[in-house]
Design an enzyme around this catalytic site. Structure first.
Site, PDB file in Angstrom:
ATOM      1  CG  ASP A  53      52.154   8.137 -59.260  1.00 11.27           C
ATOM      2  OD1 ASP A  53      51.655   8.702 -60.252  1.00 11.27           O
ATOM      3  OD2 ASP A  53      51.784   7.009 -58.873  1.00 11.27           O
ATOM      4  CD  GLU A  93      45.375   8.214 -38.241  1.00 13.12           C
ATOM      5  OE1 GLU A  93      44.261   8.041 -38.773  1.00 13.12           O
ATOM      6  OE2 GLU A  93      46.113   9.186 -38.509  1.00 13.12           O
ATOM      7  CE  LYS A 101      49.738   3.434 -60.321  1.00 13.50           C
ATOM      8  NZ  LYS A 101      49.201   4.297 -59.232  1.00 13.50           N
ATOM      9  CG  ASP A 140      43.229  -7.140 -69.831  1.00 12.84           C
ATOM     10  OD1 ASP A 140      44.287  -7.729 -70.103  1.00 12.84           O
ATOM     11  OD2 ASP A 140      43.034  -5.936 -70.094  1.00 12.84           O
TER      12      ASP A 140
END
Length: 727
Positions: free
Chosen positions: A367, A615, A477, A535
């Site tokens: 990122d 986990e 991204k 959208d």
């Protein structure tokens, strides 16, 4: 199919379960007569009863007939300044300074196939899909303004699309001030309006209200469709539910400023309009020039809100999203943002990827913070050169290390933005939106690039191309982390600055289309601080969108519920993140986080090196399970089984495979009270005549849907997931 009746002067559009009709009247006005359940035929204009109404003026052609007024007639595309005082679809400043547009029918054509729009996203047809296009041309004879109404019909989806092209056929320049993409007039009734409100971190919250006399308007002037409102609305009856009643859904295929309005008139009729927001919008048309408005998509359902949503989902998945990823399983990814923020190097990224690869994750996404001097929000945007202090040798060596683990490599970018502390800004300060002589407005300490300028678009495209070619990058991204302000460009004269908001959106589309064309196998996930640009326009270029920066599982129940009214699960970026959650400080079980994220594209936002062994085993089970059932989630029909905005003790949803042979049910317990009542869940979408296996037990489809399935008593925020298989 589309039919023209020469004798009755009606044009009727038929889908599988709906009909839409317009009529050419004797004065050339195009009337809207019907939109509802499918009809065999006939002229529905008999429902239009004219009478003399006070203060409703009459056009010149009416002569002494005081019953004929545009103020009272249902119109296909409303004009302005000629006696209709309801919301206009089109407003223009004509060469003589008047603000009058009087549209009359000229001609129409019907052809097979679905129209396309130049420079704008739109639904498309495909092999084996029955689609037709209707073009109706209207003309304002005094100014020469020519309006072409475009209608596309995708019959099996109950989808009717609308768009508008406007051409200046007159001898002088004029200026458009308002252009709606769709106008719908409904007869008298008492409808409800559903819109999608919210805010950053709690996007797309359904707001349902009964219409009262006046105009109800929602929209965005932020330069994007926004977190606060969404370009989607529903008109429905008071008694319309998930499974019964009539409703009309409208979605705008556009990613910028928009306005959606519902006017409940003096005669209790309703007019819906949707299109580009008129705020600071104007568009100059020289003689012969043309303007194309964005597309709007409409679906009518007489089987409740759920069926309307499922038809939107099917149409968007198959005929709006493009490329190889629209029907394929997306890689299950892990993103480092919530684990590291800006503070990482190549070894840290690889360590996260190593842990992820051991449990079956398929992609590592790096990122923000890999480029320029980008150690915080304050600097670096615009400098798309790799920070080699963090990543020695650039992206290629890191991508190879990730690929050697058997994982794909993905990257975060924010191409539309610039930091003042950047080499790019120091070289080209005029490339940012900024009004001369005024102090600047910042968002997330960044400015917005003026993408309306060709040289800026070329810079952005060139840098994206170079980055994507520099390493084996298979996912991007695409983020956009602020609203537009200071919108001014040195490349346009003062009287054309009102074109900038729309030109900016067109520029984003142009860049995305270029990348889509040059890198056809690249998976792009849209993002704007999460759900700020979720959208139909973006879905044409990015088949999935990061649903919200809020990854808290309990809040996501609401966000994903509201999103589902229009948008399919295949478009919903949803990840499991660490707890306590960074936005809500809430802790939920790992299993619950996985069940909620599995209602979307599925991935992780944490460092698996920092969770417990128990986990980690749960993560392994979640990944294995999603790989087995991804097609049910991504391609199946989605059913809302509860409303998370109600006081229900649990929240539930359901996916049913296209063949109807498998289903997946998710249930999350809400607030727990003492001495609880055992909950029961009625399922949907199954075959009542078939039997299904759940946890080794056999149930009839009719039993599961009509009698229900008993749920276990769960602790607060615990979840259960049911795999259902037809036997």
């Amino acid at each position: 199919m589309i039919r023209f009746d020469e004798r009755q002067k009606t044009i009727t559009l038929h889908t599988q379960r709906s009909s839409y009709q317009m009529k050419l009247d004797g004065t050339g006005v195009l009337l809207h007569t019907y939109y509802g359940p499918r009809l065999r035929g006939g002229d529905i204009s008999y429902l239009i009863q004219t009478e003399d109404r006070g203060f409703s003026p009459n056009p010149d052609e009416a002569g002494t007939d005081r019953t004929y007024s545009l103020d009272t007639l249902p119109q296909e595309y409303s004009s302005s300044g000629v006696g209709d005082f309801r919301i206009p679809s089109l407003e223009a400043d004509c060469a003589d300074g008047s603000h009058t547009v009087d549209l009359r029918y000229v001609r129409h054509t019907i052809r097979d196939g679905k129209y396309a729009l130049e420079g704008l996203p739109a639904f498309y047809d495909g092999e084996g899909v029955q689609a037709q296009t209707l073009e109706v041309t209207l003309l304002d004879r005094c100014s020469g303004l020519e309006v072409t109404l475009l209608y596309g019909v995708l019959e099996e989806y109950d989808l009717i699309t609308r768009a508008v092209r406007i051409r200046n056929g007159g001898p002088s320049a004029l200026r458009l001030d308002r252009v709606a993409s769709v106008c719908l007039d409904f007869p008298a009734g008492t409808p409800d309006l559903i819109t999608m409100g919210g805010a950053y971190g709690r996007e797309r919250e359904p707001v349902r209200m009964p219409l009262t006399q006046g105009v109800h308007t929602v929209g965005s002037i932020r330069g994007t469709s926004s977190h606060q409102q969404n370009p989607f609305m529903v008109l429905c009856g008071h008694d319309t539910t998930e499974d019964a009643g009539c409703c009309w859904g409208l979605a705008l295929v556009y990613s910028g400023n928009f306005q959606a309005s519902a006017e409940y008139t003096q005669f209790h009729e309703t007019r819906l309009t949707m299109g580009i927001h008129p705020f600071h919008f104007s568009w100059t048309l020289e003689p012969g020039q043309q303007f194309t408005a964005p597309e709007a998509a409409m679906i009518f359902s007489d089987r409740g809100l759920g069926q309307m949503s499922r038809q939107f989902h099917r149409a968007i998945r198959s005929h709006l999203c493009r490329g190889p990823w629209k029907e394929s399983r997306r890689p299950i990814l892990i993103n480092n943002w919530e684990a590291t923020l800006f503070h990482f190097d190549a070894d840290k990224i690889v360590s996260i990827a190593e842990a992820a690869s051991k449990v079956g994750l398929e992609m590592m996404v790096m990122d923000d913070g890999w480029f320029g001097k980008r150690d915080s929000d304050f600097s670096g945007l615009g400098d798309w050169n790799v920070n080699e202090k963090k990543l020695p040798g650039g992206l290629a060596p890191l991508a190879r290390r990730i690929n050697d683990l058997g994982m794909k490599f993905g990257l975060w970018v924010e191409p539309e933005m610039i930091s003042e502390d950047s080499d790019l800004y120091r070289a080209h300060p005029d490339w940012a939106f900024r009004v001369p002589g005024r102090p600047v407005t910042r968002g997330r300490f960044q400015l917005v690039l003026d993408l309306t300028r060709k040289e800026v678009r070329e810079y952005v495209t060139r840098n994206l191309r170079a980055t994507l070619k520099s390493a084996n990058i298979e996912y991007v991204k695409w983020d956009m982390n602020r609203s537009l302000t200071d919108v001014w460009s040195c490349k346009l004269p003062a009287n054309r600055q009102g074109e900038l908001y729309h030109r900016f959106v067109l520029a984003v589309y142009e860049i995305l289309e270029t990348i889509h064309r040059e890198f056809p196998n690249l998976l792009i996930e849209g993002c704007s601080g999460g759900g700020g640009r979720f959208d139909c326009g973006m879905l044409y270029y990015t088949p999935q969108i990061w649903c919200s920066d809020n990854t808290d599982a309990i809040d996501r129940l609401r966000i994903q519920y509201g999103t589902s009214f229009c948008y399919p699960c295949s478009a919903v970026g949803a990840h499991v993140s660490a707890v306590p959650n960074c936005l809500t400080n809430r802790s939920t079980p790992m299993h619950t986080r996985g069940v909620v994220a599995a209602a979307g594209t599925f991935g992780y936002e944490l460092d698996l090196n920092e969770i417990s062994g128990e986990e980690l085993e749960e993560v392994r089970r979640q990944i294995d399970h999603f790989k087995r059932c991804w097609d049910v989630v991504m391609k199946g029909d989605y059913y809302r089984l509860s409303d998370p905005f109600s006081d229900a003790p649990f929240q539930a949803w359901m996916h049913v495979s296209p063949e109807g042979d498998r289903a997946l049910v998710g249930v999350v317990m809400g607030t727990v009270h003492a001495n609880p009542i055992r909950p029961r869940l009625c399922l949907k979408g199954l075959d009542p005549a078939a039997d299904y296996r759940i946890n080794g037990e056999i149930y009839g489809g009719d039993q599961l849907m009509y009698a229900g399935l008993p749920l276990p008593i769960l602790n607060e925020y615990e979840a259960v997931q049911y795999d259902i298989v037809k036997v």
